[in-house]
Design a protein around this motif. Structure first.
Motif, mmCIF file in Angstrom:
data_model
loop_
_atom_site.group_PDB
_atom_site.id
_atom_site.type_symbol
_atom_site.label_atom_id
_atom_site.label_comp_id
_atom_site.label_asym_id
_atom_site.label_seq_id
_atom_site.Cartn_x
_atom_site.Cartn_y
_atom_site.Cartn_z
ATOM 1 N N SER A 139 0.810 -1.214 0.000
ATOM 2 C CA SER A 139 0.000 0.000 0.000
ATOM 3 C C SER A 139 0.847 1.269 0.000
ATOM 4 C CB SER A 139 -0.930 0.008 1.226
ATOM 5 O OG SER A 139 -0.157 -0.105 2.423
ATOM 6 N N ASN A 140 1.883 1.284 0.844
ATOM 7 C CA ASN A 140 2.685 2.507 0.928
ATOM 8 C C ASN A 140 4.021 2.222 1.607
ATOM 9 O OD1 ASN A 140 3.405 5.186 0.729
ATOM 10 N ND2 ASN A 140 2.327 5.809 2.589
ATOM 11 N N CYS A 237 4.780 4.344 -3.004
ATOM 12 C CA CYS A 237 4.976 5.363 -1.988
ATOM 13 C C CYS A 237 4.161 6.594 -2.369
ATOM 14 C CB CYS A 237 6.447 5.706 -1.811
ATOM 15 S SG CYS A 237 7.136 6.809 -3.060
ATOM 16 N N SER A 238 3.881 7.423 -1.398
ATOM 17 C CA SER A 238 2.994 8.562 -1.639
ATOM 18 C C SER A 238 3.590 9.577 -2.595
ATOM 19 C CB SER A 238 2.659 9.244 -0.306
ATOM 20 O OG SER A 238 3.850 9.680 0.330
ATOM 21 N N ASP A 357 9.148 12.606 2.623
ATOM 22 C CA ASP A 357 7.926 12.818 3.376
ATOM 23 C C ASP A 357 8.157 13.922 4.401
ATOM 24 O OD1 ASP A 357 6.553 10.962 2.003
ATOM 25 O OD2 ASP A 357 6.708 9.366 3.504
#
Length: 368
Positions: A139-140, A237-238, A357
């Motif tokens: 998911s991330n 990743c975001s 991030d």
């Protein structure tokens, strides 16, 4: 081409032993090995009479084998080197000593190149892995303040790996333009050439001590490479999506790479070959000295010439390192100094450069 035969064998058999010395191969028939190992044990009287007749000499020049007083037989042609067992033994002993000296020299040289400490038995530097490992998160994946390695799911990016196989890549893109640059800690001296020339010529060359004399494809941004970049499944990743990340494809030969440098955060995936990464956190006390010594020096030669001295002085206590292989994903954040060495004849890799991030703004967070 003759070999030793036991007294009970009616037909001689041929075997070949290969002795590896350094990077060279010497082929010795078992005849030669026999001369080194057994000739001193064979009495001279068992080879020729003290006063041989022509019949004796002619029989020794034939291709037949006879028992020699219960000892292992030696081929007749071996006697042409000496004329007696003593001469054969002396020549064989000298040859054996030369082989032993060459082998010892090869071992010492290999130890110097790999960093293996024969006294302590410690592993070579490129076999160490001190970068933390975490589980893959579909998911991330985090982009936090400390490097990590994650094992990728089986078959991930298999399509691109197939396209980046050496033969496939040259068949599809051999005439495409690539942009290798001088392999220093600052990318400069960019040259344009056909990919085929880079792969078949530059990637095959031995890495030179002066990094500016080497050429290296750090990563390709050109339009011709867009289909390959688009085929890459980015890390989850975001900040890895769309224009928020820059994907590049790199290629390197054995011991090529990038000397100590830094840039923004990145995910690195190796699809063929292997890459050794050495990393230092931002602000580490060793960075200043490394910056001075690495100017004009390849990363491979830094490991060979400078690393040990700095380690003994305790200056690399914060350094972490690992060799990355296919099926592994490396992440390290912005500002981490790192030096890279490709550890295979053909290494193909993809780098995904991302912004950090928000919680990684220090560039030096806790270990995952």
């Amino acid at each position: 081409q003759e070999s030793l035969a036991s007294p009970t064998q009616s037909q001689p058999h041929h075997t070949t032993t290969v002795i590896h010395i350094g990077n060279h191969f010497s082929r010795l028939t078992t005849c030669s090995l026999a001369a080194m190992s057994f000739a001193p044990a064979v009495p001279a009287t068992g080879l020729l009479p003290r006063h041989p007749s022509r019949a004796h000499v002619n029989s020794f020049h034939s291709f037949q084998h006879r028992p020699l007083n219960g000892h292992m037989q030696l081929p007749r042609r071996l006697l042409r080197f000496g004329g007696s067992g003593i001469a054969v033994a002396a020549l064989s002993t000298v040859f054996l000593l030369m082989l032993l000296v060459a082998t010892m020299f090869s071992v010492v040289s290999a130890a110097a190149e790999t960093g293996f400490d024969s006294n302590t038995g410690s592993e070579a530097w490129f076999e160490r892995c001190t970068i933390p490992r975490i589980g893959f998160k579909a998911s991330n994946m985090p982009a936090k303040g400390y490097p990590y390695i994650a094992k990728l799911p089986e078959g991930k990016n298999a399509l691109l790996a197939q396209k980046l196989q050496r033969s496939s890549l040259l068949e599809e893109m051999g005439n495409a333009t690539c942009t290798p640059s001088q392999a220093g800690n600052v990318r400069r001296g960019i040259h344009e050439m056909e990919l085929r020339e880079y792969v078949e010529t530059w990637m095959q060359q031995e890495v030179r001590r002066n990094s500016e004399e080497n050429k290296y494809v750090f990563g390709e941004f050109g339009d011709q490479w867009a289909p390959l970049r688009d085929a890459y499944e980015r890390p989850p990743c975001s900040k890895c999506k769309d224009h928020r990340a820059a994907v590049t494809i790199g290629l390197g030969g054995l011991h090529s790479g990038a000397p100590w440098h830094f840039h923004n955060a990145v995910f690195v995936e190796v699809l063929h070959g292997a890459k050794h990464f050495a990393l230092l956190p931002p602000g580490d006390a060793a960075i200043h000295e490394i910056t001075e010594v690495i100017a004009g020096l390849s990363q491979w030669h830094w490991h060979l010439e400078k690393r040990e001295e700095m380690e003994k002085a305790g200056k690399l206590s914060e350094m972490i390192e690992c060799t990355i292989h296919p099926g592994e994903l490396l992440y390290f954040p912005d500002g981490w100094h790192h030096g890279v060495v490709n550890m295979a004849d053909y290494t193909a890799f993809v780098s995904t450069f991302v912004e950090r991030d928000d919680d990684a703004h220090e560039g030096r967070g806790p270990k995952p």
